[in-house]
Design a protein around this motif. Structure first.
Motif, PDB file in Angstrom:
ATOM      1  N   SER A  38       0.778  -1.131   0.072  1.00 56.92           N
ATOM      2  CA  SER A  38      -0.071  -0.054  -0.043  1.00 56.92           C
ATOM      3  C   SER A  38       0.621   1.320   0.025  1.00 56.92           C
ATOM      4  N   GLU A  39       2.194   1.213   0.412  1.00 51.99           N
ATOM      5  CA  GLU A  39       3.122   2.224   0.218  1.00 51.99           C
ATOM      6  C   GLU A  39       3.752   2.446  -1.118  1.00 51.99           C
ATOM      7  N   GLU A  40       3.357   1.664  -2.022  1.00 56.78           N
ATOM      8  CA  GLU A  40       3.934   1.992  -3.497  1.00 56.78           C
ATOM      9  C   GLU A  40       3.118   3.158  -4.032  1.00 56.78           C
ATOM     10  N   ASN A  41       3.705   4.154  -4.621  1.00 62.89           N
ATOM     11  CA  ASN A  41       3.131   5.381  -5.213  1.00 62.89           C
ATOM     12  C   ASN A  41       2.205   4.834  -6.407  1.00 62.89           C
ATOM     13  N   GLY A  42       0.943   5.328  -6.253  1.00 58.36           N
ATOM     14  CA  GLY A  42       0.286   5.259  -7.613  1.00 58.36           C
ATOM     15  C   GLY A  42      -0.351   3.866  -7.735  1.00 58.36           C
ATOM     16  N   VAL A  43      -0.494   3.048  -6.528  1.00 55.04           N
ATOM     17  CA  VAL A  43      -0.760   1.513  -6.723  1.00 55.04           C
ATOM     18  C   VAL A  43      -2.434   1.414  -7.019  1.00 55.04           C
ATOM     19  N   ASN A  44      -2.894   0.491  -7.680  1.00 51.89           N
ATOM     20  CA  ASN A  44      -4.083   0.103  -7.983  1.00 51.89           C
ATOM     21  C   ASN A  44      -4.329  -1.142  -7.258  1.00 51.89           C
ATOM     22  N   MET A  45      -4.719  -1.128  -6.182  1.00 49.39           N
ATOM     23  CA  MET A  45      -5.053  -2.181  -5.317  1.00 49.39           C
ATOM     24  C   MET A  45      -6.361  -2.728  -5.250  1.00 49.39           C
ATOM     25  N   VAL A  46      -6.707  -4.265  -5.538  1.00 50.66           N
ATOM     26  CA  VAL A  46      -8.018  -4.707  -5.555  1.00 50.66           C
ATOM     27  C   VAL A  46      -7.824  -5.964  -4.757  1.00 50.66           C
ATOM     28  N   VAL A  47      -8.732  -6.030  -3.642  1.00 55.40           N
ATOM     29  CA  VAL A  47      -8.790  -6.949  -2.545  1.00 55.40           C
ATOM     30  C   VAL A  47      -9.697  -7.805  -2.721  1.00 55.40           C
ATOM     31  N   ASP A  48      -9.658  -9.173  -3.177  1.00 55.94           N
ATOM     32  CA  ASP A  48     -10.849  -9.956  -3.184  1.00 55.94           C
ATOM     33  C   ASP A  48     -10.983 -10.868  -1.946  1.00 55.94           C
ATOM     34  N   LEU A  49     -12.351 -10.484  -1.381  1.00 54.92           N
ATOM     35  CA  LEU A  49     -12.568 -11.187  -0.034  1.00 54.92           C
ATOM     36  C   LEU A  49     -13.709 -12.356  -0.273  1.00 54.92           C
ATOM     37  N   SER A  50     -14.002 -12.608  -1.371  1.00 55.23           N
ATOM     38  CA  SER A  50     -14.927 -13.827  -1.718  1.00 55.23           C
ATOM     39  C   SER A  50     -14.719 -15.207  -0.897  1.00 55.23           C
ATOM     40  N   GLY A  51     -13.540 -15.518  -0.369  1.00 52.33           N
ATOM     41  CA  GLY A  51     -13.105 -16.423   0.318  1.00 52.33           C
ATOM     42  C   GLY A  51     -13.074 -16.193   1.764  1.00 52.33           C
ATOM     43  N   VAL A  52     -13.474 -15.233   2.116  1.00 50.95           N
ATOM     44  CA  VAL A  52     -13.369 -14.827   3.654  1.00 50.95           C
ATOM     45  C   VAL A  52     -14.903 -15.231   4.364  1.00 50.95           C
ATOM     46  N   SER A  53     -14.548 -16.130   5.363  1.00 55.01           N
ATOM     47  CA  SER A  53     -15.870 -16.715   5.846  1.00 55.01           C
ATOM     48  C   SER A  53     -16.329 -15.852   7.001  1.00 55.01           C
TER      49      SER A  53
END
Length: 109
Positions: A38-53
């Motif tokens: 998350s500290e990288e400049n200009g990052v495009n982060m997508v977090v998939d939580l479909s497997g989180v119960s």
């Protein structure tokens, strides 16, 4: 309590797939994985939580911190694949109004 985190990176796009439970025991591992990315400049982060119960307030805290880091570094942050239960958790806490959450999973990295 187990958690699995799969990371795919391509240029500034980072896609993370999280599976298992996010609680006080597993949140530190999640934080250790997400914060440096998350500290990288200009990052495009997508977090998939479909497997989180399951996720408790500790997990929410991790996502708030990561979201703030990404935004501070001119990046984009999005959470996808939320179950009804997790979607409601984000809505009840007001985080759905701040963090881009989307129940649909779009094209990947």
């Amino acid at each position: 309590m187990n958690i699995s985190i799969d990371v795919k990176e391509k240029d500034t796009a980072i896609e993370l797939t999280v599976s298992g439970e996010i609680d006080a025991y597993t949140a530190p591992k999640l934080r250790e994985t997400l914060f440096p990315l998350s500290e990288e400049n200009g990052v495009n982060m997508v977090v998939d939580l479909s497997g989180v119960s399951y996720m408790d307030s500790t997990g929410l805290g991790v996502f708030v911190g990561v979201f703030k880091n990404v935004r501070a570094n001119d990046g984009q942050f999005k959470i996808v694949g939320l179950s009804e239960r997790l979607q409601r958790l984000f809505e009840i806490t007001g985080l759905a109004d701040i963090i881009n959450i989307n129940s649909q999973i779009e094209g990947g990295v």
